[in-house]
Design an enzyme around this catalytic site. Structure first.
Site, short mmCIF file in Angstrom:
data_model
loop_
_atom_site.label_atom_id
_atom_site.label_comp_id
_atom_site.label_asym_id
_atom_site.label_seq_id
_atom_site.Cartn_x
_atom_site.Cartn_y
_atom_site.Cartn_z
N ARG A 246 -3.71 54.58 113.72
CA ARG A 246 -3.67 56.04 113.89
C ARG A 246 -2.24 56.46 114.19
O ARG A 246 -1.52 55.79 114.94
CB ARG A 246 -4.59 56.47 115.04
CG ARG A 246 -6.03 56.69 114.59
CD ARG A 246 -6.14 57.89 113.64
NE ARG A 246 -7.44 58.06 113.02
CZ ARG A 246 -7.82 57.55 111.85
NH1 ARG A 246 -7.02 56.78 111.15
NH2 ARG A 246 -9.01 57.80 111.35
N ASP A 270 0.93 54.65 106.98
CA ASP A 270 -0.14 55.35 106.26
C ASP A 270 -0.67 56.51 107.09
O ASP A 270 -1.33 57.40 106.58
CB ASP A 270 -1.29 54.37 105.96
CG ASP A 270 -2.36 54.99 105.07
OD1 ASP A 270 -2.00 55.47 103.98
OD2 ASP A 270 -3.54 55.03 105.48
N GLU A 275 -0.09 65.08 110.34
CA GLU A 275 -0.47 64.89 108.93
C GLU A 275 -0.84 66.23 108.32
O GLU A 275 -1.59 66.98 108.95
CB GLU A 275 -1.66 63.92 108.82
CG GLU A 275 -1.30 62.51 109.24
CD GLU A 275 -2.45 61.51 109.06
OE1 GLU A 275 -3.46 61.87 108.44
OE2 GLU A 275 -2.32 60.38 109.55
N HIS A 294 -2.19 58.59 104.13
CA HIS A 294 -3.49 58.26 104.72
C HIS A 294 -4.51 57.87 103.64
O HIS A 294 -5.60 58.44 103.56
CB HIS A 294 -4.01 59.42 105.57
CG HIS A 294 -5.02 58.99 106.59
ND1 HIS A 294 -5.12 59.55 107.83
CD2 HIS A 294 -5.99 58.04 106.55
CE1 HIS A 294 -6.11 58.98 108.51
NE2 HIS A 294 -6.65 58.05 107.74
N1 LIG Z 1 -5.58 54.24 107.61
C1 LIG Z 1 -6.86 54.50 107.42
O1 LIG Z 1 -7.25 55.13 106.44
C2 LIG Z 1 -7.89 54.01 108.38
C3 LIG Z 1 -7.58 53.72 109.66
N2 LIG Z 1 -8.54 53.26 110.50
C4 LIG Z 1 -8.16 53.02 111.87
O2 LIG Z 1 -8.20 51.63 112.14
C5 LIG Z 1 -8.77 51.45 113.43
C6 LIG Z 1 -9.33 50.04 113.54
O3 LIG Z 1 -10.43 49.91 112.67
P1 LIG Z 1 -11.40 48.62 112.73
O4 LIG Z 1 -10.60 47.38 112.70
O5 LIG Z 1 -12.44 48.84 111.71
O6 LIG Z 1 -12.02 48.82 114.19
P2 LIG Z 1 -12.53 47.72 115.21
O7 LIG Z 1 -13.20 48.47 116.30
O8 LIG Z 1 -13.26 46.65 114.49
O9 LIG Z 1 -11.16 47.07 115.76
C7 LIG Z 1 -10.28 47.70 116.61
C8 LIG Z 1 -9.69 46.64 117.50
O10 LIG Z 1 -8.65 47.25 118.27
C9 LIG Z 1 -8.75 46.72 119.56
N3 LIG Z 1 -8.08 47.57 120.55
C10 LIG Z 1 -8.61 48.54 121.35
N4 LIG Z 1 -7.68 49.01 122.19
C11 LIG Z 1 -6.53 48.34 121.93
C12 LIG Z 1 -5.23 48.35 122.49
N5 LIG Z 1 -4.92 49.14 123.53
N6 LIG Z 1 -4.30 47.52 121.98
C13 LIG Z 1 -4.60 46.67 120.97
N7 LIG Z 1 -5.83 46.60 120.40
C14 LIG Z 1 -6.78 47.42 120.87
C15 LIG Z 1 -10.24 46.58 119.82
O11 LIG Z 1 -10.55 45.68 120.88
C16 LIG Z 1 -10.72 46.06 118.47
O12 LIG Z 1 -10.72 44.65 118.41
C17 LIG Z 1 -9.80 52.57 113.54
O13 LIG Z 1 -10.09 52.89 114.87
C18 LIG Z 1 -9.13 53.72 112.82
O14 LIG Z 1 -8.39 54.50 113.73
C19 LIG Z 1 -9.83 53.02 110.08
C20 LIG Z 1 -10.18 53.29 108.81
C21 LIG Z 1 -9.27 53.85 107.86
O1 LIG Z 2 -12.71 56.78 109.01
C1 LIG Z 2 -11.52 56.80 109.35
O2 LIG Z 2 -11.17 56.67 110.53
C2 LIG Z 2 -10.46 56.94 108.33
O3 LIG Z 2 -9.29 56.99 108.65
C3 LIG Z 2 -10.87 57.01 106.91
O4 LIG Z 2 -9.80 57.19 106.06
#
Ligand SMILES: NC(=O)C1=CN([C@@H]2O[C@H](COP(=O)(O)OP(=O)(O)OC[C@H]3O[C@@H](n4cnc5c(N)ncnc54)[C@H](O)[C@@H]3O)[C@@H](O)[C@H]2O)C=CC1
Ligand SMILES: O=C(O)C(=O)CO
Length: 333
Positions: A246, A270, A275, A294
């Site tokens: 994010r 990204d 944004e 993004h």
């Molecule tokens: N660029 C994009 O289009 C997208 C971005 N995302 C972002 O990616 C993030 C992660 O997605 P997933 O891996 O599917 O979620 P997830 O919940 O499987 O993994 C997130 C990890 O981050 C860890 N975490 C929490 N607080 C933290 C901290 N202070 N420092 C380091 N690690 C920490 C958690 O313990 C967890 O293991 C989402 O929350 C979302 O914001 C998700 C989808 C699309």
């Molecule tokens: O679902 C989300 O958090 C995304 O960033 C999808 O692009």
């Protein structure tokens, strides 16, 4: 039992939802007023839950968010409410990891710079004038051109947030021969690739050791501006910062200053604090920066996977089971 879907979804999806719901009644109100009426006796909900909708609900037990990230979804009453919340994490892990490796390969092989040169029909090996990298300075000597192109097997990639996406990044980086590191508040091994994911107190150690630092963490109160000037200064001056988590996790002004001051060598982003990134932002013009709007999660498979998670969780709810992708609302992930 009753399930409410709002805002409305297309007919194909609604038919699939009704089929998964079996005996559970499914209501798909067309507007906000109808949604307020339908949610009064609903047990479960999919879509955009607002404070008004939650206040009108009397027996809501489970809500499925349509997004992975929750910073714009959560509000205090929802956090305090006993209902279970599940999100859409895990749907894009492979494609986002591919996107990250695209960035890494660009920097390692200077592809982003060669693309700029190609537009101008310019033949100019990065690092020097010689046209035969590897032979220009004699056996055993490393030419400036060779030095400007990395061997991934010599590089370390550190992941901040080894969840669904972070684990896929770790797997891909290891397959490219990179040394991989990871930090997470809940360290779990990435089987067969990274047994020792570090606790968060070793973040600065990871930063100091990595040639590529990848942020794959969610936006939470703890990660907001986690990467400020001081933390960025822990990175190697030759390192690249990649953010697909994010935007708010990185202080954009501090990152811009760090790139202008050669504190680090590059960045691939990204997601951004603002944004779209404003047209006049200095990052657009930097040769050592790759920006994507993004789109790291974009893939033709996402829509079906999204529906699969929803249908599986409806099935679980009807069967009295825990939803997959359950969220700890107090932690925002
Ligand atoms: N660029 C994009 O289009 C997208 C971005 N995302 C972002 O990616 C993030 C992660 O997605 P997933 O891996 O599917 O979620 P997830 O919940 O499987 O993994 C997130 C990890 O981050 C860890 N975490 C929490 N607080 C933290 C901290 N202070 N420092 C380091 N690690 C920490 C958690 O313990 C967890 O293991 C989402 O929350 C979302 O914001 C998700 C989808 C699309
Ligand atoms: O679902 C989300 O958090 C995304 O960033 C999808 O692009």
């Amino acid at each position: 039992m009753k399930f409410v879907v709002f805002p409305p979804v297309d007919d194909r999806r609604l038919a699939a939802i009704r089929s998964a719901a079996g005996p559970m009644q499914v209501a798909a109100p067309a507007d906000a007023n109808a949604a307020l009426r339908e949610i009064v006796d609903a047990d479960a909900f999919f879509g955009k839950l607002t404070p008004d909708l939650l206040a009108a609900a009397t027996q809501l037990k489970w809500v499925q968010s349509p997004t992975a990230s929750l910073e714009h979804y959560l509000f205090p009453e929802l956090i305090e409410h006993p209902l279970r919340l599940s999100n859409m994490r895990g749907l894009f892990s492979d494609v986002i990891a591919d996107h990250v490796m695209g960035y890494v390969l660009c920097f390692a092989r200077q592809l982003h710079r060669y693309l700029r040169q190609q537009i101008n029909h310019t033949w100019s090996p990065i690092g020097g004038e010689q046209t035969r990298p590897g032979f220009a300075t004699g056996p055993g000597q490393v030419s400036p051109i060779d030095r400007a192109h990395q061997h991934l097997g010599d590089c370390t990639l550190g992941v901040v947030g080894v969840g669904h996406i972070g684990s896929e990044i770790v797997r891909r980086a290891a397959a490219f021969g990179m040394t991989v590191l990871g930090v997470d508040p809940y360290p779990r091994p990435v089987e067969g690739v990274l047994d020792d994911v570090w606790a968060l107190d070793r973040l600065d150690e990871l930063l100091a050791a990595s040639d590529y630092v990848v942020i794959a963490a969610p936006h939470t109160p703890e990660t907001e501006k986690l990467f400020d000037a001081q933390r960025i200064s822990w990175m190697k001056s030759s390192a690249v910062l990649i953010n697909i988590g994010r935007g708010i996790i990185v202080d954009l002004q501090d990152l811009t200053d760090a790139l202008e001051g050669n504190v680090i060598a590059g960045a691939a982003l990204d997601v951004f604090e603002t944004e779209p990134l404003p047209e006049d932002h200095p990052l657009w013009g930097m040769e050592n920066v790759i920006l994507t709007p993004h789109v790291a999660a974009a893939s033709p498979r996402v829509a079906e996977r999204h529906l699969d998670v929803l249908l599986e969780n409806i099935r679980r709810f009807v069967a009295g089971e825990e939803p997959t992708n359950l969220v700890d609302k107090t932690q925002w992930f």
